[in-house]
Design an enzyme around this catalytic site. Structure first.
Site, PDB file in Angstrom:
ATOM      1  N   ARG A   1     -18.597  10.070   7.182  1.00 40.89           N
ATOM      2  CA  ARG A   1     -17.837  10.794   6.155  1.00 40.89           C
ATOM      3  C   ARG A   1     -18.077  12.310   6.163  1.00 40.89           C
ATOM      4  NH1 ARG A   1     -17.859  10.289   1.405  1.00 40.89           N
ATOM      5  NH2 ARG A   1     -15.618  10.258   1.113  1.00 40.89           N
TER       6      ARG A   1
ATOM      7  N   GLU B   1      -6.551  -2.472  -6.764  1.00 45.00           N
ATOM      8  CA  GLU B   1      -7.260  -2.586  -5.476  1.00 45.00           C
ATOM      9  C   GLU B   1      -8.365  -1.548  -5.351  1.00 45.00           C
ATOM     10  OE1 GLU B   1      -4.080  -1.719  -2.768  1.00 45.00           O
ATOM     11  OE2 GLU B   1      -3.081  -3.638  -3.043  1.00 45.00           O
ATOM     12  N   PRO B   2      -9.319  -1.525  -6.260  1.00 42.72           N
ATOM     13  CA  PRO B   2     -10.382  -0.523  -6.140  1.00 42.72           C
ATOM     14  C   PRO B   2     -11.350  -0.886  -5.013  1.00 42.72           C
ATOM     15  CG  PRO B   2     -10.824  -1.987  -7.987  1.00 42.72           C
ATOM     16  CD  PRO B   2      -9.510  -2.417  -7.410  1.00 42.72           C
ATOM     17  N   GLY B   3     -11.749   0.128  -4.258  1.00 42.97           N
ATOM     18  CA  GLY B   3     -12.752  -0.091  -3.226  1.00 42.97           C
ATOM     19  C   GLY B   3     -13.988   0.733  -3.555  1.00 42.97           C
ATOM     20  N   ARG B   4     -13.835   2.043  -3.380  1.00 40.72           N
ATOM     21  CA  ARG B   4     -14.951   2.976  -3.493  1.00 40.72           C
ATOM     22  C   ARG B   4     -15.706   2.870  -4.820  1.00 40.72           C
ATOM     23  NH1 ARG B   4     -14.718   7.977  -0.769  1.00 40.72           N
ATOM     24  NH2 ARG B   4     -12.474   7.692  -0.630  1.00 40.72           N
TER      25      ARG B   4
ATOM     26  N   CYS C   1     -25.011  14.040  20.112  1.00 38.19           N
ATOM     27  CA  CYS C   1     -24.764  15.296  20.831  1.00 38.19           C
ATOM     28  C   CYS C   1     -23.441  15.930  20.447  1.00 38.19           C
ATOM     29  CB  CYS C   1     -24.809  15.009  22.321  1.00 38.19           C
ATOM     30  SG  CYS C   1     -26.351  14.240  22.762  1.00 38.19           S
ATOM     31  N   GLU C   2     -23.303  16.289  19.198  1.00 31.58           N
ATOM     32  CA  GLU C   2     -22.106  16.982  18.718  1.00 31.58           C
ATOM     33  C   GLU C   2     -22.530  17.822  17.536  1.00 31.58           C
ATOM     34  OE1 GLU C   2     -18.391  15.236  17.818  1.00 31.58           O
ATOM     35  OE2 GLU C   2     -18.677  13.561  19.197  1.00 31.58           O
TER      36      GLU C   2
ATOM     37  N   TYR D   1     -17.124   2.976   2.698  1.00 33.35           N
ATOM     38  CA  TYR D   1     -16.713   3.676   3.918  1.00 33.35           C
ATOM     39  C   TYR D   1     -17.924   4.210   4.682  1.00 33.35           C
ATOM     40  CZ  TYR D   1     -12.426   3.222   1.238  1.00 33.35           C
ATOM     41  OH  TYR D   1     -11.394   2.701   0.494  1.00 33.35           O
TER      42      TYR D   1
ATOM     43  N   TYR E   1     -14.652  14.142   6.843  1.00 28.78           N
ATOM     44  CA  TYR E   1     -13.957  14.701   5.663  1.00 28.78           C
ATOM     45  C   TYR E   1     -14.749  15.843   5.024  1.00 28.78           C
ATOM     46  CZ  TYR E   1     -12.422   9.787   5.928  1.00 28.78           C
ATOM     47  OH  TYR E   1     -11.988   8.556   6.343  1.00 28.78           O
TER      48      TYR E   1
HETATM   49  N1  LLP Z   1      -5.474   0.074  -1.482  1.00 26.41           N
HETATM   50  C1  LLP Z   1      -4.937   0.653  -0.381  1.00 26.41           C
HETATM   51  C2  LLP Z   1      -3.597   0.258   0.040  1.00 26.41           C
HETATM   52  C3  LLP Z   1      -5.683   1.607   0.339  1.00 26.41           C
HETATM   53  O1  LLP Z   1      -5.143   2.180   1.402  1.00 26.41           O
HETATM   54  C4  LLP Z   1      -6.987   1.961  -0.102  1.00 26.41           C
HETATM   55  C5  LLP Z   1      -7.794   2.930   0.631  1.00 26.41           C
HETATM   56  C6  LLP Z   1      -7.508   1.327  -1.251  1.00 26.41           C
HETATM   57  C7  LLP Z   1      -6.710   0.400  -1.910  1.00 26.41           C
HETATM   58  C8  LLP Z   1      -8.865   1.599  -1.785  1.00 26.41           C
HETATM   59  O2  LLP Z   1      -9.051   2.916  -2.178  1.00 26.41           O
HETATM   60  P1  LLP Z   1     -10.395   3.315  -2.945  1.00 26.41           P
HETATM   61  O3  LLP Z   1     -10.392   2.617  -4.289  1.00 26.41           O
HETATM   62  O4  LLP Z   1     -11.533   2.862  -2.114  1.00 26.41           O
HETATM   63  O5  LLP Z   1     -10.305   4.781  -3.058  1.00 26.41           O
HETATM   64  N2  LLP Z   1     -12.437   6.431   4.661  1.00 26.41           N
HETATM   65  C9  LLP Z   1     -12.078   7.276   3.530  1.00 26.41           C
HETATM   66  C10 LLP Z   1     -11.261   6.530   2.494  1.00 26.41           C
HETATM   67  C11 LLP Z   1     -10.007   5.871   3.034  1.00 26.41           C
HETATM   68  C12 LLP Z   1      -9.240   5.118   2.002  1.00 26.41           C
HETATM   69  C13 LLP Z   1      -8.137   4.328   2.602  1.00 26.41           C
HETATM   70  N3  LLP Z   1      -7.405   3.497   1.710  1.00 26.41           N
HETATM   71  C14 LLP Z   1     -13.363   7.869   2.930  1.00 26.41           C
HETATM   72  O6  LLP Z   1     -14.436   7.627   3.482  1.00 26.41           O
HETATM   73  O7  LLP Z   1     -13.297   8.605   1.952  1.00 26.41           O
END
Ligand code: LLP
Length: 447
Positions: free
Chosen positions: A340, A301-304, A372-373, A401, A344
């Site tokens: 972000r 499940e890659p996102g980033r 305004c922060e 994100y 973070y």
């Molecule tokens: N699978 C599950 C169950 C997750 O909770 C997440 C991310 C992913 C996959 C994808 O993770 P990735 O490959 O994108 O790292 N908003 C934060 C990141 C929150 C991630 C939440 N879960 C940021 O901007 O860094």
């Protein structure tokens, strides 16, 4: 081997056009050409002129390339790459990836609907998240789902009831919490026992026994996700070894374990000078080594890593302001558009859209938005060339994100999104007008 600049956006490339790195792989597609920043074959200043700023700009070629790296990394094993669409959920982006064969990892009914609107079939969608409602369960069971990644016993019982009431059987994995330290930012670490995610791996056999007794559920496998922006394979490896052991234990208990969902989390190089994190190919090798012998379908499940360096946020300098002992670049983009850094302390490279000449003077600026922060600060004492009012800058690595976490705080209209493919670009989410924004509020009769 140092993977070099493979996944880094906006890298300077002396030869115009598509660059190749030492491994012969394409880099991403935000490059300077003749002193101007391009997204693929489109000068980004053209996009800013036509759509306005701030705006997110995504490169289709980079999205596809990064998806392909994962697909290749798992070649030879039955697998599905489920894009974690929480990182970037625009329907046009989902269609691009879905048409290339990607599945989707969804965490809400809204994400499920977006995935389906993009034409992704239900049998390529996995449903994650600690708090799925019965309504969301019904939606996915009705529309089709590859599996639910169940995170607790109460959720399991609810899903069983919902499925049986619909005359269906819900395919599930159980998300286990392997109690490993992902060594990432505390707000995005999920695999320690104190985190809210999954069930403790030590209780997994009991929970699977419960699942096997519920007629509305069919156990398919195991799910694990330990955190996000991991830049080291060791925590993944520790978790996957625990999953491999659990697979054998569960099989010995009589469960059919045919799928392993290994989550997402592989990090990207936000700071260009830092050593680049492991490549998807190295991640794939480690998967093969740790769980490849089990004969399971592998889901990730890659996102980033797919979306992060596929997007930039373009913003314009409103004012250059001299303060006491520091100078500020005040941009038209703000924390509501890209949260972000405020949330973070995340670093994003910020580069001018007009390439500075070699040896051009730089000076430290605090780079801030108009909200305004004090938290509306993108960078402190960041060395930048001398920019002036009206100049454009690009935030790199903003595809993940970024837009999805944007809001209308300070009544700033939701930031638009643009997708580039070759020499074409299109608005894939328009900036709302002020009227649209205000007309969503409604007046009670009694006021
Ligand atoms: N699978 C599950 C169950 C997750 O909770 C997440 C991310 C992913 C996959 C994808 O993770 P990735 O490959 O994108 O790292 N908003 C934060 C990141 C929150 C991630 C939440 N879960 C940021 O901007 O860094």
């Amino acid at each position: 081997m140092n993977p070099g600049p493979l996944l880094i956006s906006g890298d300077r490339e002396p030869v115009p056009g598509r660059a190749t790195d030492v491994r012969g792989l394409l880099m991403d597609h935000f490059l300077y050409r003749d002193g101007r920043l391009f997204a693929e074959d489109v000068p980004v200043a053209e996009i800013a002129a036509s759509v306005g700023t701030p705006v997110y700009v995504y490169s289709a070629a980079t999205l596809l390339r990064h998806y392909g790296l994962f697909d290749d990394a798992l070649a030879g094993m039955p697998h599905t790459v489920c894009f974690a669409m929480k990182s970037l959920s625009n329907v046009a982006v989902l269609k691009l990836l879905g048409d290339a064969g990607a599945g989707m990892d969804v965490v809400s009914g809204g994400e499920y609907r977006r995935a389906r609107a993009a034409g992704v079939p239900g049998d390529r969608i996995v449903f994650s998240g600690v708090g799925k409602t019965r309504e969301e369960m019904r939606l996915a069971l009705e529309g089709g789902i590859k599996q639910f990644n169940v995170e607790s016993e109460p959720e399991m019982i609810a899903l069983d009831e919902v499925a049986r009431a619909m005359g269906k059987v819900a395919p599930i994995t159980v998300r286990v919490n392997p109690d490993v330290d992902a060594k990432t930012h505390a707000k995005i670490a999920t695999g320690k026992s104190e985190n809210k995610f999954g069930i403790p791996i030590s209780r997994a056999r009991d929970v699977y026994r419960l699942a096997a007794g519920l007629r509305g559920l069919k156990v398919m496998g195991i799910d694990v996700h330990i955190g996000s922006q991991l830049t080291d394979l060791a925590p993944f490896e520790a978790a996957y070894r625990k999953v491999a052991d659990l697979t054998l234990a569960l099989r010995a208990d009589g469960h059919e374990i045919t799928r392993l969902d290994l989550g997402g989390g592989l990090g990207i190089p936000y700071v260009r000078s830092n050593e680049a994190p492991p490549l998807p190919s190295e991640y794939g090798e480690m998967i093969r080594r740790t769980v490849g012998h089990l004969g399971c379908e592998i889901e990730i499940e890659p996102g980033r890593l797919i979306s992060g360096n596929s997007g930039i946020m373009l913003s314009r300098v409103i004012y250059v302001k001299s303060g006491e002992g520091r100078d500020f670049l005040i941009l038209d983009g703000a924390m509501n558009d890209l949260i972000r850094p405020a949330m973070y302390d995340a670093h994003h490279d910020i580069i001018p859209v007009i390439e500075p000449h070699a040896g051009a003077p730089v000076q430290p600026f605090d780079i801030v938005g108009p909200v305004c922060e004090t938290g509306d600060t993108f960078a402190r004492a960041r060395n930048m060339p001398l920019l002036a009012e009206g100049d454009l800058v690009a935030f790199r690595s903003a595809g993940a994100y970024g837009a999805v976490m944007a809001s209308e705080y300070n009544s700033r209209p939701l930031i638009p999104e643009v997708l580039v493919k070759g020499d074409q670009f299109a608005v894939i989410r328009a900036r709302p007008t002020f009227d649209e924004m205000i007309s969503r509020d409604t007046m009670p009769e009694w006021l």
